[in-house]
Design an enzyme around this catalytic site. Structure first.
Site, PDB file in Angstrom:
ATOM      1  N   PHE A  53       0.848  -1.184   0.000  1.00 33.50           N
ATOM      2  CA  PHE A  53       0.000   0.000   0.000  1.00 33.50           C
ATOM      3  C   PHE A  53       0.887   1.238   0.000  1.00 33.50           C
ATOM      4  O   PHE A  53       1.677   1.445   0.924  1.00 33.50           O
ATOM      5  CB  PHE A  53      -0.919   0.010   1.223  1.00 33.50           C
ATOM      6  N   VAL A 144       5.315  -0.618   2.653  1.00 32.40           N
ATOM      7  CA  VAL A 144       6.065   0.015   1.575  1.00 32.40           C
ATOM      8  C   VAL A 144       7.334   0.714   2.064  1.00 32.40           C
ATOM      9  O   VAL A 144       8.283   0.882   1.283  1.00 32.40           O
ATOM     10  CB  VAL A 144       5.167   1.010   0.806  1.00 32.40           C
ATOM     11  N   HIS A 165       8.951  -9.610  15.315  1.00 30.10           N
ATOM     12  CA  HIS A 165       9.359  -8.200  15.376  1.00 30.10           C
ATOM     13  C   HIS A 165      10.791  -8.103  15.902  1.00 30.10           C
ATOM     14  O   HIS A 165      11.119  -8.684  16.940  1.00 30.10           O
ATOM     15  CB  HIS A 165       8.402  -7.449  16.293  1.00 30.10           C
ATOM     16  N   GLU A 235      -1.760  -4.396  13.795  1.00 30.33           N
ATOM     17  CA  GLU A 235      -0.721  -5.287  14.313  1.00 30.33           C
ATOM     18  C   GLU A 235      -1.175  -5.971  15.599  1.00 30.33           C
ATOM     19  O   GLU A 235      -0.859  -7.148  15.831  1.00 30.33           O
ATOM     20  CB  GLU A 235       0.569  -4.508  14.542  1.00 30.33           C
TER      21      GLU A 235
END
Length: 311
Positions: A53, A144, A165, A235
């Site tokens: 996106f 992105v 993460h 998330e």
């Protein structure tokens, strides 16, 4: 193919966890042979979709994202890029390798990034059902504001995968930044949780990605109706989903690195997909300035040194 025999009494890595308690592989450098995997996926004749996106000012990251993807992402395999943007005319022209194509798909521009993240889940679920099921076998969903820094290939593909993460992988579960308010659909109690997954890179088969994104979007809509917003938006909901729907493959933090020095974390052998440093206030429009300062404000202090026997 000629390759060394696997040795049952000689583990590929003895410094990190390489398989979860539910028997899903944890993908680290040194745990796979990419040549064997490439041959297996070519036999499947698989096509991989990559969604990204590029909305509002985040369009400035798209060129570097695509250029590095062409160098490192799924090299030798068929790839469909799905670019969701509110600015189709500003999508850069990139020379694609053979067997790759790009679809530019217009989406609405939103006032807040939180709204974009919520509708990202909705859009992926809708397109998974209406289009992706007919066009690709696997779907990789990425942010992105990243660049591919090293090989990212079919070793990541599975029915459902999540990425650990890099900011929290050495912490106890009660220190993870899960949503801790019971009023939210993303709520995870202090004594639950496996890993903290990053929403910047997830995916799997199209049916599994459809189920994940649909469930996350529905949970976010319930929260919105109850006037609550999970601490880390989609998330937080992704982590809740993956807690109760275990991923069949888990990507180690080398697949989503924050560009910190690798010598401080000896378990990380390569940085494959790097989070771009950026000034979140000004979002300057050239690559040099984009990489001057990462201002997300969500990274804990890195440990001075992680021992070789991390787990």
């Amino acid at each position: 193919m000629a390759y060394g025999q696997p040795q049952l009494l000689k583990p590929s890595r003895n410094d990190v966890l390489v398989v979860t308690p539910w028997l899903a592989p944890v993908v680290w450098e040194g745990t796979f042979n990419i040549h064997i995997l490439n041959q297996q996926f070519r036999q499947q004749n698989a096509t991989i979709g990559l969604t990204v996106f590029a909305v509002k000012k985040y369009i400035i990251f798209l060129k570097l994202f695509l250029e590095t993807a062409e160098t490192y992402f799924m090299v030798g395999h068929r790839v469909n890029y799905y670019i969701f943007t509110d600015q189709p005319k500003h999508v850069p022209q990139i020379l694609l390798q053979k067997g790759r194509q790009m679809a530019i798909l217009r989406v609405q521009s939103y006032a807040r990034w939180q709204d974009i993240s919520m509708h990202r889940m909705e859009v992926i679920s809708i397109f998974s059902q209406r289009r992706f099921l007919r066009e690709v076998d696997y779907l990789v969903c990425a942010d992105v504001d990243m660049k591919f820094n090293d090989h990212v290939g079919v070793e990541i593909l599975s029915s459902l995968f999540g990425t650990i993460h890099p900011g929290f992988f050495w912490l106890r579960r009660d220190a993870f930044p899960y949503e801790r308010r019971p009023q939210s659909q993303a709520y995870i109690p202090q004594d639950e949780g496996d890993f903290y997954y990053m929403a910047a890179l997830f995916g799997g088969s199209v049916p599994e990605v459809y189920r994940l994104t649909k469930a996350c979007h529905e949970a976010m809509m319930i929260d919105e109706a109850g006037h609550i917003e999970a601490i880390w938006h989609e998330e937080s909901h992704l982590n809740k989903y993956l807690l109760h729907h275990k991923p069949t493959k888990v990507l180690s933090p080398e697949y989503m690195w924050n560009n910190g020095p690798l010598n401080l974390t000896p378990c990380i052998k390569r940085s494959r997909f790097v989070i771009l440093q950026k000034d979140g206030k000004t979002m300057r429009t050239n690559d040099e300035n984009i990489e001057k300062g990462f201002g997300e404000g969500r990274w804990p202090v890195s440990p001075p040194h992680l021992p070789a026997t991390l787990f």
